[in-house]
Design a protein around this motif. Structure first.
Motif, PDB file in Angstrom:
ATOM      1  N   ALA A   1       0.824  -1.212   0.000  1.00  0.00           N
ATOM      2  CA  ALA A   1       0.000   0.000   0.000  1.00  0.00           C
ATOM      3  C   ALA A   1       0.857   1.261   0.000  1.00  0.00           C
ATOM      4  O   ALA A   1       0.515   2.252  -0.633  1.00  0.00           O
ATOM      5  N   ARG A   2       1.975   1.218   0.712  1.00  0.00           N
ATOM      6  CA  ARG A   2       2.816   2.415   0.821  1.00  0.00           C
ATOM      7  C   ARG A   2       3.835   2.537  -0.298  1.00  0.00           C
ATOM      8  O   ARG A   2       4.541   3.539  -0.392  1.00  0.00           O
ATOM      9  N   GLY A   3       4.000   1.475  -1.071  1.00  0.00           N
ATOM     10  CA  GLY A   3       5.041   1.497  -2.092  1.00  0.00           C
ATOM     11  C   GLY A   3       6.447   1.399  -1.512  1.00  0.00           C
ATOM     12  O   GLY A   3       7.408   1.920  -2.071  1.00  0.00           O
ATOM     13  N   THR A   4       6.550   0.699  -0.386  1.00  0.00           N
ATOM     14  CA  THR A   4       7.862   0.526   0.244  1.00  0.00           C
ATOM     15  C   THR A   4       8.732  -0.428  -0.579  1.00  0.00           C
ATOM     16  O   THR A   4       8.216  -1.387  -1.159  1.00  0.00           O
ATOM     17  N   ASN A   5      10.026  -0.171  -0.613  1.00  0.00           N
ATOM     18  CA  ASN A   5      10.924  -1.005  -1.421  1.00  0.00           C
ATOM     19  C   ASN A   5      11.241  -2.352  -0.773  1.00  0.00           C
ATOM     20  O   ASN A   5      11.277  -3.372  -1.460  1.00  0.00           O
ATOM     21  N   VAL A   6      11.515  -2.324   0.524  1.00  0.00           N
ATOM     22  CA  VAL A   6      11.967  -3.557   1.191  1.00  0.00           C
ATOM     23  C   VAL A   6      11.214  -3.769   2.502  1.00  0.00           C
ATOM     24  O   VAL A   6      11.081  -2.854   3.303  1.00  0.00           O
ATOM     25  N   VAL A   7      10.729  -4.990   2.702  1.00  0.00           N
ATOM     26  CA  VAL A   7      10.152  -5.378   3.995  1.00  0.00           C
ATOM     27  C   VAL A   7      11.074  -6.408   4.634  1.00  0.00           C
ATOM     28  O   VAL A   7      11.438  -7.396   3.989  1.00  0.00           O
ATOM     29  N   MET A   8      11.447  -6.152   5.887  1.00  0.00           N
ATOM     30  CA  MET A   8      12.246  -7.141   6.602  1.00  0.00           C
ATOM     31  C   MET A   8      11.437  -7.699   7.761  1.00  0.00           C
ATOM     32  O   MET A   8      10.999  -6.944   8.637  1.00  0.00           O
ATOM     33  N   ILE A   9      11.247  -9.005   7.750  1.00  0.00           N
ATOM     34  CA  ILE A   9      10.418  -9.652   8.764  1.00  0.00           C
ATOM     35  C   ILE A   9      11.297 -10.403   9.754  1.00  0.00           C
ATOM     36  O   ILE A   9      11.953 -11.388   9.406  1.00  0.00           O
ATOM     37  N   ASP A  10      11.345  -9.895  10.964  1.00  0.00           N
ATOM     38  CA  ASP A  10      12.079 -10.546  12.055  1.00  0.00           C
ATOM     39  C   ASP A  10      11.276 -11.760  12.513  1.00  0.00           C
ATOM     40  O   ASP A  10      10.046 -11.766  12.396  1.00  0.00           O
ATOM     41  N   THR A  11      11.957 -12.765  13.002  1.00  0.00           N
ATOM     42  CA  THR A  11      11.255 -13.911  13.579  1.00  0.00           C
ATOM     43  C   THR A  11      11.894 -14.245  14.919  1.00  0.00           C
ATOM     44  O   THR A  11      13.047 -13.895  15.171  1.00  0.00           O
ATOM     45  N   ALA A  12      11.144 -14.916  15.766  1.00  0.00           N
ATOM     46  CA  ALA A  12      11.677 -15.287  17.081  1.00  0.00           C
ATOM     47  C   ALA A  12      12.807 -16.303  16.920  1.00  0.00           C
ATOM     48  O   ALA A  12      12.765 -17.153  16.035  1.00  0.00           O
ATOM     49  N   GLY A  13      13.799 -16.189  17.786  1.00  0.00           N
ATOM     50  CA  GLY A  13      14.899 -17.142  17.758  1.00  0.00           C
ATOM     51  C   GLY A  13      14.409 -18.540  18.086  1.00  0.00           C
ATOM     52  O   GLY A  13      13.475 -18.721  18.868  1.00  0.00           O
ATOM     53  N   ARG A  14      15.025 -19.523  17.457  1.00  0.00           N
ATOM     54  CA  ARG A  14      14.631 -20.908  17.730  1.00  0.00           C
ATOM     55  C   ARG A  14      15.753 -21.831  17.313  1.00  0.00           C
ATOM     56  O   ARG A  14      16.551 -21.507  16.448  1.00  0.00           O
ATOM     57  N   LEU A  15      15.766 -22.993  17.942  1.00  0.00           N
ATOM     58  CA  LEU A  15      16.733 -24.021  17.572  1.00  0.00           C
ATOM     59  C   LEU A  15      16.114 -24.924  16.531  1.00  0.00           C
ATOM     60  O   LEU A  15      14.913 -25.187  16.577  1.00  0.00           O
ATOM     61  N   PRO A  16      16.931 -25.413  15.598  1.00  0.00           N
ATOM     62  CA  PRO A  16      16.383 -26.310  14.576  1.00  0.00           C
ATOM     63  C   PRO A  16      15.812 -27.601  15.159  1.00  0.00           C
ATOM     64  O   PRO A  16      15.018 -28.271  14.513  1.00  0.00           O
ATOM     65  N   THR A  17      16.177 -27.913  16.400  1.00  0.00           N
ATOM     66  CA  THR A  17      15.622 -29.118  17.030  1.00  0.00           C
ATOM     67  C   THR A  17      14.211 -28.890  17.579  1.00  0.00           C
ATOM     68  O   THR A  17      13.518 -29.843  17.915  1.00  0.00           O
ATOM     69  N   GLN A  18      13.798 -27.628  17.671  1.00  0.00           N
ATOM     70  CA  GLN A  18      12.441 -27.329  18.155  1.00  0.00           C
ATOM     71  C   GLN A  18      11.474 -27.414  16.979  1.00  0.00           C
ATOM     72  O   GLN A  18      11.149 -26.414  16.343  1.00  0.00           O
ATOM     73  N   LEU A  19      11.052 -28.640  16.716  1.00  0.00           N
ATOM     74  CA  LEU A  19      10.364 -28.905  15.457  1.00  0.00           C
ATOM     75  C   LEU A  19       9.084 -28.101  15.283  1.00  0.00           C
ATOM     76  O   LEU A  19       8.786 -27.625  14.185  1.00  0.00           O
TER      77      LEU A  19
END
Ligand code: GDP
Length: 298
Positions: free
Chosen positions: A177-195
């Protein structure tokens, strides 16, 4: 430019003190190769990359009839650069509007800090940026991202609680909607073993794709350069789950494990778009194989 290279050098000196001193006035014999082998393993280059480098080096020494230890060091330099070069790929901007990036990693790897630095970097390339606080678990994480947003003067999309996929979806809609060039989506930290948490990331990715068919365009994993072989395990696991498009290796200003890039180059040659060399906003640099190897061997 000099100052960040010095910081990289100082950081990698823990790795390279072994790698550089062993060549000084050394005879080219089995002892030298053995010392080199343990220096590479201690730098977390991993068994495979270490063997490949050693074998290639021995061959080069023989073929080119190298007799001086300085020549052998130069040969190693060339081999290391050749090995790391495939990781050196610039992130291409402007392919999509918005360009959607999803950022993952274990807790403490430097995700949020990296997003803050990257926002500044992108702005310096005339890109407008929107951040999404996809870490809906920790209020502190949202606050930290909000601070980076203020520093960069960019909007941060956040929700009090709830579904990270919904936050990501909202952010993409908002950027459209705003015509923004880049969106960066942070995610919560996690271990690959936490399926179940890995499943959640897959869902975030899927839902982003519902908001914009081609998205996410970049799936970035942030890894802590201090964690060596552990970081490699993370790369493999996150790549298996999410099909990564790029890596950012942080904390190379203080690591003894810079060799892990060689291991990554062998096992999963995913582009290392940037390296982190400090905690400040400007402490992010595009990865350059030659600069990196020179810092390692100087
Ligand atoms: P997250 O849990 O993955 O979001 O990690 P954070 O962004 O909160 O970073 C964890 C810690 O690492 C913080 O203290 C950061 O300042 C620090 N950090 C992040 N990147 C770097 C880096 O490149 N060098 C150094 N020395 N510290 C870093």
């Amino acid at each position: 430019k000099q100052s960040w290279l010095n910081r990289l050098k100082a950081g990698l000196s823990k790795t390279s003190s072994n790698l550089t001193t062993l060549f000084v006035g050394a005879k080219i014999d089995d002892d030298l190769y053995e010392e080199l082998e343990s220096a590479l393993l201690m730098a977390d280059a991993g068994v495979e990359a270490t063997q490949i480098l050693l074998n290639a080096l021995k061959k080069k020494v023989k073929d080119e009839k190298l007799t001086e230890s300085e020549q052998v060091k130069n040969a190693l330099r060339t081999l290391l650069i050749d090995m790391l070069k495939p990781l050196q790929k610039p992130m291409v901007l402007g392919r999509h509007q918005p360009l959607v990036m999803m950022i993952a990693g274990v807790n403490g790897a430097g995700k949020t800090t990296t997003i803050g630095k990257l926002a500044r970097h992108l702005q310096s390339y005339e890109q407008s940026v929107l951040l999404a606080a996809g870490d809906t678990f920790r209020a502190a994480a949202r606050e930290q991202l909000a601070i980076w947003g203020q520093r960069n003067n960019v909007t941060v999309i956040a929700q009090e609680s709830g579904d990270p996929a919904a936050v990501a979806f909202d952010a993409v809609q908002s950027a459209k909607a705003r015509g923004t060039n880049v969106v960066m989506i942070d995610t919560a930290g996690r271990l690959p073993t936490q399926l179940h948490l890995m499943e959640e990331l897959k869902k975030v990715k899927r839902v982003i794709g519902k908001g914009m068919e081609s998205a996410p365009h970049e799936l970035l994993l942030v890894i802590d350069g201090n964690t060596g072989q552990n970081a490699l395990a993370q790369v493999k696991a996150f790549d298996d789950a999410l099909q990564l498009t790029g890596l950012i290796v942080t904390k190379l200003d203080g690591t003894a494990k810079g060799g892990v890039l060689a291991a990554i180059a062998r096992a999963r040659p995913i582009p290392v778009y940037f390296i982190g060399i400090g905690e400040k906003i400007e402490d992010l640099q595009p990865f350059n194989a030659e600069e990196f190897v020179d810092a390692l061997l100087s």
